[in-house]
Design an enzyme around this catalytic site. Structure first.
Site, short mmCIF file in Angstrom:
data_model
loop_
_atom_site.label_atom_id
_atom_site.label_comp_id
_atom_site.label_asym_id
_atom_site.label_seq_id
_atom_site.Cartn_x
_atom_site.Cartn_y
_atom_site.Cartn_z
N LYS A 116 -57.35 -80.97 -57.51
CA LYS A 116 -57.05 -81.97 -58.00
C LYS A 116 -58.18 -83.18 -57.43
O LYS A 116 -58.45 -83.99 -58.30
CB LYS A 116 -55.73 -82.48 -56.94
CG LYS A 116 -54.55 -81.91 -57.31
CD LYS A 116 -53.20 -82.32 -56.54
CE LYS A 116 -51.94 -81.88 -56.86
NZ LYS A 116 -50.82 -82.23 -56.13
N ASP A 164 -47.97 -88.01 -57.93
CA ASP A 164 -47.53 -87.22 -56.66
C ASP A 164 -46.74 -88.44 -55.80
O ASP A 164 -45.57 -88.05 -55.34
CB ASP A 164 -48.33 -86.40 -55.86
CG ASP A 164 -48.89 -85.15 -56.50
OD1 ASP A 164 -47.98 -84.54 -57.02
OD2 ASP A 164 -49.96 -84.65 -56.07
P1 NDP Z 1 -54.89 -79.09 -49.79
O1 NDP Z 1 -55.37 -77.68 -49.81
O2 NDP Z 1 -55.57 -80.14 -50.54
O3 NDP Z 1 -54.66 -79.47 -48.12
C1 NDP Z 1 -54.08 -78.70 -47.46
C2 NDP Z 1 -53.78 -79.50 -46.21
O4 NDP Z 1 -52.94 -78.60 -45.21
C3 NDP Z 1 -54.89 -80.06 -45.42
O5 NDP Z 1 -54.75 -81.16 -44.59
C4 NDP Z 1 -55.19 -78.86 -44.50
O6 NDP Z 1 -55.99 -79.17 -43.35
C5 NDP Z 1 -53.84 -78.36 -43.93
N1 NDP Z 1 -53.58 -76.94 -43.55
C6 NDP Z 1 -53.92 -75.82 -44.09
N2 NDP Z 1 -53.73 -74.93 -43.28
C7 NDP Z 1 -53.50 -75.40 -42.06
C8 NDP Z 1 -52.95 -74.72 -40.85
N3 NDP Z 1 -53.10 -73.33 -40.66
N4 NDP Z 1 -52.91 -75.67 -39.76
C9 NDP Z 1 -52.96 -77.00 -39.85
N5 NDP Z 1 -53.10 -77.51 -41.14
C10 NDP Z 1 -53.58 -76.51 -42.22
O7 NDP Z 1 -53.26 -78.90 -50.48
P2 NDP Z 1 -52.45 -79.98 -51.06
O8 NDP Z 1 -52.61 -81.20 -50.17
O9 NDP Z 1 -52.59 -80.18 -52.50
O10 NDP Z 1 -51.22 -79.50 -50.84
C11 NDP Z 1 -50.43 -79.46 -49.51
C12 NDP Z 1 -48.92 -78.87 -49.76
O11 NDP Z 1 -48.15 -79.57 -50.47
C13 NDP Z 1 -48.98 -77.62 -50.59
O12 NDP Z 1 -48.10 -76.62 -49.81
C14 NDP Z 1 -48.20 -78.00 -51.79
O13 NDP Z 1 -47.29 -77.13 -52.56
C15 NDP Z 1 -47.29 -79.16 -51.57
N6 NDP Z 1 -47.52 -79.91 -52.73
C16 NDP Z 1 -45.92 -80.24 -53.22
C17 NDP Z 1 -46.10 -81.04 -54.33
C18 NDP Z 1 -44.46 -81.46 -55.03
O14 NDP Z 1 -44.66 -81.81 -55.91
N7 NDP Z 1 -43.63 -81.03 -54.18
C19 NDP Z 1 -47.31 -81.79 -54.94
C20 NDP Z 1 -48.10 -81.25 -54.27
C21 NDP Z 1 -48.52 -80.57 -53.36
P3 NDP Z 1 -57.34 -79.03 -43.30
O15 NDP Z 1 -57.83 -80.53 -43.93
O16 NDP Z 1 -57.98 -79.20 -41.55
O17 NDP Z 1 -57.88 -78.02 -44.08
#
Ligand code: NDP
Length: 281
Positions: free
Chosen positions: A67, A103
């Site tokens: 994205k 979103d």
């Molecule tokens: P990104 O990869 O951009 O971000 C992931 C986020 O999760 C970051 O804040 C990351 O923290 C955090 N994270 C990952 N692993 C861990 C961990 N083990 N412990 C703590 N924090 C963690 O993903 P997205 O933001 O695009 O997506 C996030 C979720 O939202 C996904 O599951 C996705 O499927 C869902 N989603 C659903 C949508 C819908 O329409 N329902 C639309 C968009 C997303 P850090 O910055 O520290 O890495």
């Protein structure tokens, strides 16, 4: 009748529900759609997008992890996409891409329309500062929530999101270690993908009160840990991301085709599939 050619790009992408949702929207509105799922990594995305255009593609959804990169491939982007720093919808105009982000509006429509929540003045905790968090945070603010605390594993990303939102009296960043001292929230949004990797960090039940709505943007198995925690903590609502998924898709459909489909049918069809969890309300 001309068939419109659309796709969702992401990695992994095989389990994407977008082709099913958009095909259903097409049937409902009488628009003939060819919608495919295309696997692309950050390294291959630009080339895959060019090939898609060469094959007649005129609009695309973009999902994890593309994205933020998608924004850089756009000649122009909507205000909400710029505020999010991320694009989830690409619209072809002439020989260029316009970027948008549906979103945030998708989440707000699901919470207010489908679940009947009044978001105004809700004291809000946003877990995560990735692409999804960046998409939903501005829309939650626009919907009138009260104070918002953003907590992310990498604190620099939470700080950057707070800066982008530009409301220092209303939006604050905190560490996971601070959570026990933050008290009760009216709205807790899990926008992390933690359950996919490494597991959800421990969350104190003191964040949740009898009126609290807990929302996981994920769905299916990935949403289970957070929703189970929310229910155990006594949340009034425990809502997964299926409704948001359908609503953000409907907004994208409207950008491509000029008509917003009804979403209840697509939502119900996804709910019938046993891979999806039922909301707790
Ligand atoms: P990104 O990869 O951009 O971000 C992931 C986020 O999760 C970051 O804040 C990351 O923290 C955090 N994270 C990952 N692993 C861990 C961990 N083990 N412990 C703590 N924090 C963690 O993903 P997205 O933001 O695009 O997506 C996030 C979720 O939202 C996904 O599951 C996705 O499927 C869902 N989603 C659903 C949508 C819908 O329409 N329902 C639309 C968009 C997303 P850090 O910055 O520290 O890495």
């Amino acid at each position: 009748m001309t068939e419109s050619h659309h796709a969702v790009f992401g990695h992994p992408i095989t389990h994407s529900l977008s082709p099913r949702i958009h095909t259903r929207f097409g049937h409902q509105t009488g628009i003939v759609i060819h919608f495919e799922a295309i696997d692309a990594t950050p390294e291959t995305f630009a080339t895959a997008l060019d090939a898609f255009v060469a094959g007649g593609g005129t609009g695309a959804s973009v999902t994890l992890p593309l994205k933020e990169l998608a924004l850089t491939l756009c000649a122009d982007a909507s205000d909400r996409a710029r505020r999010a720093g991320a694009v989830n919808t690409l619209v072809r105009e002439g020989d260029r891409w316009l970027g948008d982000n549906t979103d945030g509006i998708g989440l707000v429509r699901d919470l207010t329309g489908r679940h009947g929540l009044d978001l105004r003045q809700r004291r809000t905790l946003l877990l995560g500062a990735g692409g999804a968090a960046r998409g939903v945070a501005p829309a939650l603010i626009d919907a009138g929530i009260g104070e918002m605390f953003i907590v992310n594993r990498s604190s620099d990303r939470a700080d950057a999101l707070v800066d982008t939102l530009g409301q220092p009296k209303r939006v604050h960043s905190r560490y996971f270690e601070d959570l026990p001292a933050l008290g009760e929230f009216d709205l807790v949004v899990n926008a992390t993908s933690a359950a996919r990797s490494g597991g959800l960090p421990t969350l104190p039940t003191s964040l949740v009160g009898a009126r609290t709505a807990c929302v996981d943007l994920s769905y299916g198995e990935v949403a289970i840990p957070f929703l189970a925690w929310a229910r155990a903590a006594g949340a009034h609502h425990a809502i997964d991301g299926v409704g948001m998924l359908v609503e953000q898709a409907a907004e994208a459909f409207k950008l491509w085709h000029g008509v917003r489909p009804h979403t209840d049918e697509a939502y119900a069809a996804l709910r019938e599939r046993d891979v999806l969890l039922v909301t707790g309300d």
